[in-house]
Motif scaffolding. Structure first.
Motif, PDB file in Angstrom:
ATOM      1  N   GLY A 138       0.705  -1.214   0.107  1.00  0.00           N
ATOM      2  CA  GLY A 138      -0.181  -0.174  -0.151  1.00  0.00           C
ATOM      3  C   GLY A 138       0.740   1.383   0.075  1.00  0.00           C
ATOM      4  N   LEU A 139       1.768   1.387   0.760  1.00  0.00           N
ATOM      5  CA  LEU A 139       2.821   2.382   0.737  1.00  0.00           C
ATOM      6  C   LEU A 139       3.595   2.606  -0.583  1.00  0.00           C
ATOM      7  CD1 LEU A 139       4.206   4.563   2.540  1.00  0.00           C
ATOM      8  CD2 LEU A 139       5.892   2.765   3.291  1.00  0.00           C
ATOM      9  N   ARG A 140       4.027   1.775  -1.253  1.00  0.00           N
ATOM     10  CA  ARG A 140       4.679   1.788  -2.486  1.00  0.00           C
ATOM     11  C   ARG A 140       3.585   2.151  -3.532  1.00  0.00           C
ATOM     12  NH1 ARG A 140       8.409  -3.714  -2.785  1.00  0.00           N
ATOM     13  NH2 ARG A 140      10.062  -3.208  -1.518  1.00  0.00           N
ATOM     14  N   ALA A 141       2.259   1.905  -3.550  1.00  0.00           N
ATOM     15  CA  ALA A 141       1.398   2.335  -4.534  1.00  0.00           C
ATOM     16  C   ALA A 141       0.734   3.733  -4.226  1.00  0.00           C
ATOM     17  CB  ALA A 141       0.058   1.398  -4.302  1.00  0.00           C
ATOM     18  N   SER A 142       1.119   4.289  -3.271  1.00  0.00           N
ATOM     19  CA  SER A 142       0.779   5.715  -3.000  1.00  0.00           C
ATOM     20  C   SER A 142       1.798   6.266  -2.078  1.00  0.00           C
ATOM     21  CB  SER A 142      -0.676   5.862  -2.315  1.00  0.00           C
ATOM     22  OG  SER A 142      -1.600   5.364  -3.162  1.00  0.00           O
ATOM     23  N   SER A 145       1.743  10.129  -0.836  1.00  0.00           N
ATOM     24  CA  SER A 145       0.551  10.203   0.014  1.00  0.00           C
ATOM     25  C   SER A 145       0.649   9.702   1.401  1.00  0.00           C
ATOM     26  CB  SER A 145      -0.739   9.771  -0.850  1.00  0.00           C
ATOM     27  OG  SER A 145      -0.762  10.441  -1.998  1.00  0.00           O
ATOM     28  N   TYR A 146       1.078   8.589   1.536  1.00  0.00           N
ATOM     29  CA  TYR A 146       1.112   8.087   2.605  1.00  0.00           C
ATOM     30  C   TYR A 146       2.287   8.746   3.603  1.00  0.00           C
ATOM     31  CZ  TYR A 146      -1.606   3.574   2.333  1.00  0.00           C
ATOM     32  OH  TYR A 146      -2.601   2.852   2.370  1.00  0.00           O
ATOM     33  N   LEU A 224      -5.501  19.375   5.269  1.00  0.00           N
ATOM     34  CA  LEU A 224      -4.126  18.970   4.256  1.00  0.00           C
ATOM     35  C   LEU A 224      -3.860  17.492   4.529  1.00  0.00           C
ATOM     36  CD1 LEU A 224      -1.660  21.668   5.231  1.00  0.00           C
ATOM     37  CD2 LEU A 224      -2.736  21.281   2.718  1.00  0.00           C
ATOM     38  N   ALA A 225      -4.245  16.853   5.609  1.00  0.00           N
ATOM     39  CA  ALA A 225      -4.081  15.359   5.879  1.00  0.00           C
ATOM     40  C   ALA A 225      -5.231  14.519   5.031  1.00  0.00           C
ATOM     41  CB  ALA A 225      -4.174  14.878   7.358  1.00  0.00           C
ATOM     42  N   LEU A 226      -6.273  15.130   5.043  1.00  0.00           N
ATOM     43  CA  LEU A 226      -7.440  14.562   4.250  1.00  0.00           C
ATOM     44  C   LEU A 226      -7.241  14.715   2.551  1.00  0.00           C
ATOM     45  CD1 LEU A 226     -10.289  13.124   3.989  1.00  0.00           C
ATOM     46  CD2 LEU A 226     -11.253  15.631   4.162  1.00  0.00           C
ATOM     47  N   LEU A 227      -6.693  15.761   2.518  1.00  0.00           N
ATOM     48  CA  LEU A 227      -6.228  16.127   0.923  1.00  0.00           C
ATOM     49  C   LEU A 227      -5.169  14.881   0.369  1.00  0.00           C
ATOM     50  CD1 LEU A 227      -6.632  17.633  -1.840  1.00  0.00           C
ATOM     51  CD2 LEU A 227      -4.921  19.228  -0.799  1.00  0.00           C
ATOM     52  N   LEU A 230      -6.596  11.468  -0.139  1.00  0.00           N
ATOM     53  CA  LEU A 230      -7.564  11.207  -0.968  1.00  0.00           C
ATOM     54  C   LEU A 230      -6.947  10.429  -2.281  1.00  0.00           C
ATOM     55  CD1 LEU A 230     -10.205  12.307  -2.084  1.00  0.00           C
ATOM     56  CD2 LEU A 230      -9.065  14.182  -3.381  1.00  0.00           C
ATOM     57  N   PRO A 231      -5.778  10.391  -2.827  1.00  0.00           N
ATOM     58  CA  PRO A 231      -5.256   9.522  -3.649  1.00  0.00           C
ATOM     59  C   PRO A 231      -5.375   8.054  -3.231  1.00  0.00           C
ATOM     60  CG  PRO A 231      -3.824  11.345  -3.611  1.00  0.00           C
ATOM     61  CD  PRO A 231      -4.867  11.506  -2.414  1.00  0.00           C
ATOM     62  N   ILE A 232      -5.122   7.863  -1.966  1.00  0.00           N
ATOM     63  CA  ILE A 232      -5.174   6.470  -1.338  1.00  0.00           C
ATOM     64  C   ILE A 232      -6.692   6.083  -1.203  1.00  0.00           C
ATOM     65  CG2 ILE A 232      -4.883   5.113   0.936  1.00  0.00           C
ATOM     66  CD1 ILE A 232      -2.833   7.203   1.757  1.00  0.00           C
ATOM     67  N   ILE A 233      -7.628   6.885  -0.779  1.00  0.00           N
ATOM     68  CA  ILE A 233      -8.807   6.530  -0.745  1.00  0.00           C
ATOM     69  C   ILE A 233      -9.453   6.245  -2.271  1.00  0.00           C
ATOM     70  CG2 ILE A 233     -11.345   7.491  -0.254  1.00  0.00           C
ATOM     71  CD1 ILE A 233      -9.902   9.074   1.974  1.00  0.00           C
ATOM     72  N   LEU A 234      -9.392   6.959  -3.265  1.00  0.00           N
ATOM     73  CA  LEU A 234      -9.639   7.004  -4.576  1.00  0.00           C
ATOM     74  C   LEU A 234      -9.271   5.611  -5.009  1.00  0.00           C
ATOM     75  CD1 LEU A 234      -9.436  10.586  -6.058  1.00  0.00           C
ATOM     76  CD2 LEU A 234     -11.483   9.187  -5.328  1.00  0.00           C
ATOM     77  N   LYS A 235      -7.674   5.101  -4.877  1.00  0.00           N
ATOM     78  CA  LYS A 235      -7.203   3.835  -5.279  1.00  0.00           C
ATOM     79  C   LYS A 235      -7.954   2.648  -4.681  1.00  0.00           C
ATOM     80  CE  LYS A 235      -2.686   5.170  -6.826  1.00  0.00           C
ATOM     81  NZ  LYS A 235      -1.125   4.944  -6.533  1.00  0.00           N
ATOM     82  N   HIS A 236      -8.473   2.877  -3.394  1.00  0.00           N
ATOM     83  CA  HIS A 236      -9.083   1.848  -2.644  1.00  0.00           C
ATOM     84  C   HIS A 236     -10.541   1.645  -3.166  1.00  0.00           C
ATOM     85  CE1 HIS A 236     -10.426  -0.930   0.683  1.00  0.00           C
ATOM     86  NE2 HIS A 236     -11.557  -0.008   0.858  1.00  0.00           N
ATOM     87  N   LEU A 237     -11.220   2.697  -3.569  1.00  0.00           N
ATOM     88  CA  LEU A 237     -12.449   2.683  -4.125  1.00  0.00           C
ATOM     89  C   LEU A 237     -12.540   1.865  -5.447  1.00  0.00           C
ATOM     90  CD1 LEU A 237     -13.955   6.116  -2.974  1.00  0.00           C
ATOM     91  CD2 LEU A 237     -14.510   3.842  -1.955  1.00  0.00           C
ATOM     92  N   ARG A 238     -11.696   2.402  -6.227  1.00  0.00           N
ATOM     93  CA  ARG A 238     -11.505   1.479  -7.669  1.00  0.00           C
ATOM     94  C   ARG A 238     -11.084   0.151  -7.750  1.00  0.00           C
ATOM     95  NH1 ARG A 238      -7.649   6.171  -8.900  1.00  0.00           N
ATOM     96  NH2 ARG A 238      -8.594   7.846  -9.714  1.00  0.00           N
TER      97      ARG A 238
END
Length: 242
Positions: A138-142, A145-146, A224-227, A230-238
């Motif tokens: 997960g860390l490597r994917a984003s 962001s992490y 800022l933390a939520l922003l 956001l890429p992590i959340i979107l990847k998880h939803l996809r």
């Protein structure tokens, strides 16, 4: 056979020596944490200002160097150092000096942890399919962001945010980038508090170190933390949608 075994043992000791040194220094610092207390800063304020006024460049370089040591050895004085930076050098260059020292110190402990533990943990994760492997993937994917997220969320201890990325093999470039900019909001807030310490000292009071958690301060930082998340959340939803 003994001769053949000795060099690897020596190499292993050299690799873990920085981690051992950090652990020893952190332990000593814990039992001497009063050296970086608000009272120590108050008692030495006149000497610090006199040093700054007589040798500004030397004082600035000395401040950054001490900050590097505090962070690199996980000593319990980073907050007081940030306040001192604001008190001695103002918002600018105080905040910039603090960001430089903190980032350099964090990078030093990152490299020490990677040298001493990173490869061993990496081999263990590669051989397993457990929680650590999922965190690593997960860390490597984003990665950025992490890394921004762990810097911006105030509940994550600074030394944990310094060490954990090294154990999961993140990019040094991304680590330095996200450290410098991720700690910027908190650094600016506490440097700002430090700028007003002169008046606090004159009244014989203590600064409000809980200001970071005031709604008008913590709100934008959490945004800022939520922003960052956001890429992590979107990847998880996809991934879930597929």
């Amino acid at each position: 056979m003994l001769t053949e075994m000795t060099p690897p043992a020596g190499r292993n000791w050299r690799r873990i020596a920085p981690i051992v040194a950090i652990a020893i220094a952190a332990t000593i610092g814990f039992f001497n944490r009063d050296a970086f207390s608000f009272q120590t800063l108050a008692d030495n304020r006149e000497q610090l200002l006199a040093w700054r006024d007589s040798s500004y460049v030397l004082a600035a370089c000395g401040y950054v160097l001490v900050y590097v040591v505090v962070v690199a050895f996980s000593l319990p004085g980073a907050l007081m150092m940030t306040l001192a930076g604001g008190f001695m050098f103002g918002m600018f260059p105080g905040a910039l000096l603090t960001l430089t020292g903190a980032t350099a110190g964090a990078t030093a402990i990152f490299l020490a942890a990677r040298m001493g533990l990173g490869d061993a943990l990496q081999r263990r994760m590669d051989a397993s399919k457990g929680t650590l492997t999922r965190i690593r993937d997960g860390l490597r994917a984003s990665e950025i962001s992490y890394l921004f997220l762990i810097r911006l969320v105030p509940v994550i201890p600074f030394f944990v945010a310094n060490l954990a990325p090294a154990l999961f093999g993140v990019s040094l470039r991304n680590y330095v980038f996200t450290t410098f900019f991720g700690i910027m909001p908190g650094t600016v807030v506490y440097t700002w508090v430090g700028v007003g310490l002169g008046e606090v000292f004159a009244r014989g009071e203590r600064p409000d170190l809980g200001i970071l958690f005031e709604p008008h301060i913590i709100g934008p930082i959490l945004a800022l933390a939520l922003l960052s998340a956001l890429p992590i959340i979107l990847k998880h939803l996809r991934r879930k949608g597929r």
